[in-house]
Design a protein around this motif. Structure first.
Motif, PDB file in Angstrom:
ATOM      1  N   ARG A   1       1.009  -1.180   0.051  1.00 12.07           N
ATOM      2  CA  ARG A   1       0.133  -0.015   0.179  1.00 12.07           C
ATOM      3  C   ARG A   1       0.869   1.221   0.012  1.00 12.07           C
TER       4      ARG A   1
ATOM      5  N   ASN B   1       1.246   3.900   2.038  1.00  9.16           N
ATOM      6  CA  ASN B   1       1.983   4.299   3.241  1.00  9.16           C
ATOM      7  C   ASN B   1       2.971   3.122   3.573  1.00  9.16           C
TER       8      ASN B   1
ATOM      9  N   VAL C   1      -7.904  -0.143  -6.367  1.00  6.54           N
ATOM     10  CA  VAL C   1      -8.583   0.603  -5.274  1.00  6.54           C
ATOM     11  C   VAL C   1      -9.593   0.049  -4.435  1.00  6.54           C
TER      12      VAL C   1
ATOM     13  N   THR D   1     -13.335   1.466   0.372  1.00  6.59           N
ATOM     14  CA  THR D   1     -13.423   1.838   1.868  1.00  6.59           C
ATOM     15  C   THR D   1     -13.285   3.230   2.140  1.00  6.59           C
ATOM     16  N   VAL D   2     -13.529   3.730   3.288  1.00 12.61           N
ATOM     17  CA  VAL D   2     -13.267   5.053   3.935  1.00 12.61           C
ATOM     18  C   VAL D   2     -12.478   5.255   4.979  1.00 12.61           C
ATOM     19  N   PRO D   3     -11.271   5.644   4.732  1.00  9.53           N
ATOM     20  CA  PRO D   3     -10.517   6.320   3.291  1.00  9.53           C
ATOM     21  C   PRO D   3     -10.455   4.885   2.364  1.00  9.53           C
ATOM     22  N   PRO D   4     -10.270   5.490   1.185  1.00  8.42           N
ATOM     23  CA  PRO D   4     -10.063   4.522   0.015  1.00  8.42           C
ATOM     24  C   PRO D   4      -8.603   3.668   0.408  1.00  8.42           C
ATOM     25  N   MET D   5      -8.747   2.411   0.339  1.00  8.85           N
ATOM     26  CA  MET D   5      -7.357   1.434   0.391  1.00  8.85           C
ATOM     27  C   MET D   5      -6.975   1.186  -0.878  1.00  8.85           C
TER      28      MET D   5
END
Length: 118
Positions: A44, A46, A77, A80-84
């Motif tokens: 991902r 991050n 993508v 989800t919130v926030p999008p993953m």
């Protein structure tokens, strides 16, 4: 294909395919991004930032977009919130791994040889 540059009107004007490969891998971060995706399979955004802390957010985004445009990396993508968002190597990207493994081996041999001389 890589974008034409001032000295290259189109991809048909490359002297050989090695130039195309070098252009795709060119830059400080692309090879490292590809190598880390090879090692981790899926990453991902991050996670890239943790693995490569000296890369800026802007540069990481730029390099990932370019690799995605060349079909070296795929981006998934999740709603989800926030999008993953997850990144992984495509089949074409996986084709670079033997080249990079050879580069890794050569680099280690070179460094070892260099330090023996100096």
């Amino acid at each position: 294909m890589p974008d034409p540059r001032d000295n290259k009107v189109s991809c048909s004007h490359y002297h050989c395919e090695i130039e195309v490969t070098l252009e795709i891998l060119s830059g400080k971060w692309k090879a490292l991004i590809i190598w880390e995706l090879h090692l981790h399979k899926v990453l991902r955004y991050n996670q890239f930032r943790q693995i490569i802390p000296s890369i800026t957010q802007k540069m990481l985004s730029q390099q990932l977009k370019e690799l995605e445009r060349y079909n070296i990396v795929s981006r998934t993508v999740y709603p989800t919130v926030p999008p993953m968002v997850e990144y992984q190597l495509t089949d074409i990207g996986l084709g670079l791994i033997p080249i990079m493994e050879a580069m890794d081996k050569w680099g280690k041999t070179f460094v070892e040889s260099y330090h023996k001389k100096n």
